[in-house]
Design a protein around this motif. Structure first.
Motif, PDB file in Angstrom:
ATOM      1  N   ASP A 128       0.820  -1.095  -0.059  1.00  0.00           N
ATOM      2  CA  ASP A 128       0.021   0.009   0.006  1.00  0.00           C
ATOM      3  C   ASP A 128       0.974   1.263  -0.007  1.00  0.00           C
ATOM      4  N   TRP A 129       0.223   2.242  -0.492  1.00  0.00           N
ATOM      5  CA  TRP A 129       1.029   3.600  -0.372  1.00  0.00           C
ATOM      6  C   TRP A 129       0.957   4.394   0.852  1.00  0.00           C
ATOM      7  N   PRO A 130       1.834   5.106   1.287  1.00  0.00           N
ATOM      8  CA  PRO A 130       1.479   5.567   2.694  1.00  0.00           C
ATOM      9  C   PRO A 130       0.572   6.898   2.558  1.00  0.00           C
ATOM     10  N   PHE A 131      -0.213   6.773   1.630  1.00  0.00           N
ATOM     11  CA  PHE A 131      -1.311   8.032   1.688  1.00  0.00           C
ATOM     12  C   PHE A 131      -2.631   7.524   0.680  1.00  0.00           C
ATOM     13  N   THR A 132      -3.453   8.012   0.413  1.00  0.00           N
ATOM     14  CA  THR A 132      -4.793   7.599  -0.237  1.00  0.00           C
ATOM     15  C   THR A 132      -4.833   8.677  -1.423  1.00  0.00           C
ATOM     16  N   TYR A 133      -5.644   8.182  -2.107  1.00  0.00           N
ATOM     17  CA  TYR A 133      -6.122   8.983  -3.490  1.00  0.00           C
ATOM     18  C   TYR A 133      -6.709  10.425  -2.958  1.00  0.00           C
ATOM     19  N   GLU A 134      -7.606  10.271  -1.887  1.00  0.00           N
ATOM     20  CA  GLU A 134      -8.271  11.394  -1.440  1.00  0.00           C
ATOM     21  C   GLU A 134      -7.084  12.288  -0.751  1.00  0.00           C
ATOM     22  N   ASP A 135      -5.882  11.935  -0.385  1.00  0.00           N
ATOM     23  CA  ASP A 135      -5.060  13.053   0.076  1.00  0.00           C
ATOM     24  C   ASP A 135      -4.370  13.806  -1.108  1.00  0.00           C
ATOM     25  N   LEU A 136      -4.567  13.232  -2.325  1.00  0.00           N
ATOM     26  CA  LEU A 136      -4.075  13.804  -3.571  1.00  0.00           C
ATOM     27  C   LEU A 136      -4.883  14.805  -4.275  1.00  0.00           C
ATOM     28  N   VAL A 137      -6.335  14.615  -3.916  1.00  0.00           N
ATOM     29  CA  VAL A 137      -7.104  15.270  -4.814  1.00  0.00           C
ATOM     30  C   VAL A 137      -6.973  16.795  -4.924  1.00  0.00           C
ATOM     31  N   PRO A 138      -6.745  17.648  -3.825  1.00  0.00           N
ATOM     32  CA  PRO A 138      -6.596  18.987  -4.400  1.00  0.00           C
ATOM     33  C   PRO A 138      -5.364  19.223  -4.988  1.00  0.00           C
ATOM     34  N   TYR A 139      -4.242  18.431  -4.927  1.00  0.00           N
ATOM     35  CA  TYR A 139      -3.089  18.666  -5.739  1.00  0.00           C
ATOM     36  C   TYR A 139      -3.356  18.175  -7.292  1.00  0.00           C
ATOM     37  N   VAL A 524       2.749  12.164 -10.286  1.00  0.00           N
ATOM     38  CA  VAL A 524       3.983  12.641 -10.183  1.00  0.00           C
ATOM     39  C   VAL A 524       3.865  14.234  -9.855  1.00  0.00           C
ATOM     40  N   VAL A 525       3.349  15.055 -10.826  1.00  0.00           N
ATOM     41  CA  VAL A 525       3.103  16.512 -10.191  1.00  0.00           C
ATOM     42  C   VAL A 525       2.497  16.618  -9.117  1.00  0.00           C
ATOM     43  N   ALA A 526       1.237  16.023  -8.985  1.00  0.00           N
ATOM     44  CA  ALA A 526       0.296  16.191  -7.503  1.00  0.00           C
ATOM     45  C   ALA A 526       1.257  16.034  -6.426  1.00  0.00           C
ATOM     46  N   MET A 527       2.238  14.792  -6.500  1.00  0.00           N
ATOM     47  CA  MET A 527       2.845  14.396  -5.343  1.00  0.00           C
ATOM     48  C   MET A 527       4.028  15.402  -5.138  1.00  0.00           C
ATOM     49  N   ALA A 528       4.568  16.014  -6.112  1.00  0.00           N
ATOM     50  CA  ALA A 528       5.403  17.069  -6.287  1.00  0.00           C
ATOM     51  C   ALA A 528       4.979  18.325  -5.337  1.00  0.00           C
ATOM     52  N   LEU A 529       3.730  18.811  -5.705  1.00  0.00           N
ATOM     53  CA  LEU A 529       3.289  19.975  -5.083  1.00  0.00           C
ATOM     54  C   LEU A 529       2.706  19.464  -3.551  1.00  0.00           C
ATOM     55  N   ARG A 530       2.306  18.377  -3.251  1.00  0.00           N
ATOM     56  CA  ARG A 530       2.209  18.044  -1.975  1.00  0.00           C
ATOM     57  C   ARG A 530       3.443  17.915  -0.957  1.00  0.00           C
ATOM     58  N   THR A 531       4.436  17.512  -1.809  1.00  0.00           N
ATOM     59  CA  THR A 531       5.759  17.631  -1.053  1.00  0.00           C
ATOM     60  C   THR A 531       6.496  18.993  -0.522  1.00  0.00           C
ATOM     61  N   ALA A 532       6.070  19.831  -1.624  1.00  0.00           N
ATOM     62  CA  ALA A 532       6.430  21.030  -1.455  1.00  0.00           C
ATOM     63  C   ALA A 532       5.816  21.698  -0.414  1.00  0.00           C
ATOM     64  N   GLU A 533       4.489  21.658  -0.327  1.00  0.00           N
ATOM     65  CA  GLU A 533       3.744  22.308   0.646  1.00  0.00           C
ATOM     66  C   GLU A 533       4.273  21.620   2.150  1.00  0.00           C
ATOM     67  N   HIS A 534       4.388  20.245   2.077  1.00  0.00           N
ATOM     68  CA  HIS A 534       4.709  19.860   3.360  1.00  0.00           C
ATOM     69  C   HIS A 534       6.089  20.393   3.786  1.00  0.00           C
ATOM     70  N   LEU A 535       7.009  20.517   2.900  1.00  0.00           N
ATOM     71  CA  LEU A 535       8.486  21.065   3.407  1.00  0.00           C
ATOM     72  C   LEU A 535       8.601  22.603   3.602  1.00  0.00           C
ATOM     73  N   VAL A 536       7.778  23.146   2.811  1.00  0.00           N
ATOM     74  CA  VAL A 536       7.401  24.602   3.213  1.00  0.00           C
ATOM     75  C   VAL A 536       6.983  24.872   4.510  1.00  0.00           C
ATOM     76  N   SER A 537       5.743  24.064   5.036  1.00  0.00           N
ATOM     77  CA  SER A 537       4.992  24.293   6.114  1.00  0.00           C
ATOM     78  C   SER A 537       5.931  23.748   7.339  1.00  0.00           C
ATOM     79  N   GLY A 538       6.868  22.824   7.215  1.00  0.00           N
ATOM     80  CA  GLY A 538       7.973  22.375   8.164  1.00  0.00           C
ATOM     81  C   GLY A 538       8.998  22.999   8.181  1.00  0.00           C
ATOM     82  N   ARG A 539       9.177  24.242   7.460  1.00  0.00           N
ATOM     83  CA  ARG A 539      10.589  24.826   7.113  1.00  0.00           C
ATOM     84  C   ARG A 539      11.166  25.183   8.355  1.00  0.00           C
ATOM     85  N   SER A 540      10.470  25.900   9.498  1.00  0.00           N
ATOM     86  CA  SER A 540      10.914  26.119  10.719  1.00  0.00           C
ATOM     87  C   SER A 540      11.814  24.854  11.506  1.00  0.00           C
TER      88      SER A 540
END
Length: 546
Positions: A128-139, A524-540
């Motif tokens: 299984d992937w460590p996330f779901t289809y629903e997690d990627l929908v906005p991306y 691939v693109v949706a995951m990259a957008l999600r990763t960018a958001e995660h890294l930006v939000s945890g930047r500190s």
């Protein structure tokens, strides 16, 4: 557009260094730039030269061969490295340059299905992937607008979603016939969704239906990052360095990535330091760099405590089934993406003798010379000599292709290694691919090819040609830095952050734990957008080198 920054203009230490200027690299760079971070992107190849594409000229088919070949060993362009595929039954196809391998894609744009993220749970195989289809929908929704996807909303076979930014391209007479055939059979079909503009959209122009999408779109209608992303990002201060062949990610005594070592266009070795390093060099290039980065602290390559870097390569075994019709069906032109797709046989049915399934995409067959190419006709050994003219006449403007993209299950024996025989222009090891199509995939190809023949006969085809497995179809390079929650059995976590090095990230299809049966760019693109958001939000809280 071409852009060549001066070395003095680059930041001494970038907030983020991205390796690879394809769709994943462009999407994640945009996420960082939107947050005001300094970004340097190093790309092994150069800006595309559309003047060599010739797809608007009468002699296009004669000139289409070398400069826009999908095979690096044939193209031998700036930034290409050799690939030893003597132990593989599928050839790896890629493009090293600004825009990445989508410079050569047909633009087919499909989200993965919800089941693709739960293969272990549903079918008892793979992971299984460590996330779901629903997690990627906005991306997914954002990616469809960023890449100007044209399609029709409401396919009953897939989860509902926001509308595409523009309507799909016409399916043509060939598409209409196959659609009627599927209606007769009671099988699913839907107008194709493609990252090909059907109206002017940003820098993109409306498609004029040349049918030459995979050999360079001279009309600027196909969504590729050299058009959709990089010009705006460069204007906003992102530094994109072409002809920068990264061969090593450096680390410090604290176990953090400090930047990359690369050769510039003149062959001079340089370094770019960064707080965070992102690899987006595809499922062959990314493990190659990680393996070349081996040092005393990492003798088996970077991020490889699991031993899985380079392993579990998936390339989507592919069959082509062509129907010939007695009268013209208008298939010398039209988008070379997908006129129509079918998900009738996408989900697992145990009675078929294999697990998982395939997406079918319907494509035109093209001009006169295309009637003689191996794709989609097979080896063509029976057409030469006396039958030649009759065969071309039977095929030209009278044929249409079902391309069958089969889900490929991960196997550790299928892998990317460093060659001990071949080197690139800088003396660095070439990539070596070891890959054999699995029994599950072979059974799937046989089943799908037989069903596609039924489809075309029901659609009125007078004869059918089957290429049961086409070698030069490794467009989708997946799985070689697999994601998961356990560092012992995966290379990266669900956001692409390597388990071993907290500021080294992978943002391309190599992270996929399974391959799905879809064209992968949307995910691939949706995951990259999600990763960018995660890294930006945890930047500190991000660990970075001093």
């Amino acid at each position: 557009m071409t852009h060549h920054p001066t070395w003095s203009s680059l930041p001494d230490v970038a907030d983020v260094l991205v390796v690879g200027a394809g769709p994943a690299g462009a999407a994640i760079a945009k996420g960082f730039a939107d947050a005001g971070m300094s970004v340097v992107c190093l790309e092994q190849g150069d800006w595309p030269d559309y003047s060599s594409a010739r797809s608007d000229q009468p002699a296009f088919e004669v000139a289409a061969g070398k400069a826009w070949s999908a095979l690096p060993n044939v193209r031998e362009g700036v930034g290409d490295y050799p690939i030893d595929e003597s132990e593989s039954d599928i050839s790896a196809l890629m493009w090293n340059g600004i825009g990445g391998s989508v410079m050569l894609y047909a633009g087919q744009w499909m989200r993965n299905m919800p089941s693709d993220f739960r293969v272990r749970t549903l079918d008892g195989v793979a992971d299984d992937w460590p996330f779901t289809y629903e997690d990627l929908v906005p991306y997914y929704a954002k990616a469809e607008h960023d890449f100007a996807v044209a399609g029709y909303h409401g396919d009953p076979a897939v989860p509902d979603s926001a509308t595409y930014p523009m309507l799909a391209a016409p399916i043509g007479e060939g598409g209409r016939r196959v659609a009627r055939g599927h209606n007769k059979l009671g099988w699913h079909w839907w107008p194709g969704s493609n990252a090909i503009a059907t109206r002017n959209y940003g820098r993109l122009k409306a498609c004029v239906q040349r049918g030459t999408c995979i050999w360079g779109c001279v009309d600027g209608a196909k969504s590729t990052p050299d058009i959709t992303h990089w010009p705006d990002l460069i204007a906003r201060g992102v530094h994109v360095v072409a002809r920068a062949a990264v061969w090593k990610i450096e680390t410090n005594e604290r176990g953090l990535a400090t930047g990359a070592v690369f050769f510039d266009a003149q062959g001079v070795e340089r370094r770019q330091r960064a707080k965070v390093v992102v690899l987006a060099a595809n499922g062959v290039g990314t493990p190659r760099i990680l393996q070349m980065s081996a040092d005393a602290r990492h003798p088996d390559g970077l991020a490889n405590s699991s031993g899985l870097v380079g392993k579990r390569l998936m390339m989507h075994p592919y069959a082509a089934v062509v129907g010939m019709f007695d009268d013209p069906i208008g298939t010398t032109q039209g988008i070379y993406g997908q006129l129509v797709y079918s998900l009738e046989f996408y989900e697992t049915d145990p009675s078929r003798g294999f697990v998982r399934g395939a997406k079918w995409n319907l494509m035109p067959t093209g001009g006169p010379i295309a009637m003689m190419r191996p794709f989609p006709w097979g080896d063509n050994s029976d057409m030469w000599g006396e039958p030649f003219h009759r065969t071309v006449k039977t095929r030209l403007n009278h044929s249409i292709t079902w391309g069958i993209t089969c889900e490929d299950l991960p196997e550790e024996r299928n892998q990317v290694l460093l060659s001990d025989q071949e080197t690139d222009a800088y003396g660095l090891p070439a990539a070596r691919i070891v890959y054999q199509t699995s029994d599950n995939s072979r059974r799937m190809l046989d089943f799908m090819s037989a069903r596609a023949q039924e489809s075309l006969i029901a659609s009125g085809a007078s004869s059918v040609s089957v290429a049961p497995q086409v070698r030069e179809t490794g467009w989708h390079l997946l799985g070689t830095t697999t994601m998961g929650v356990d560092p012992k059995t995966s290379v990266v976590n669900g956001y692409g952050v390597t388990h071993d090095i907290p500021n080294l990230v992978v943002a391309d299809g190599s992270t996929w734990p399974t391959s799905a049966g879809m064209n992968p760019t949307a995910t691939v693109v949706a995951m990259a957008l999600r990763t960018a958001e995660h890294l930006v939000s945890g930047r500190s809280h991000q660990e970075v080198p001093a």
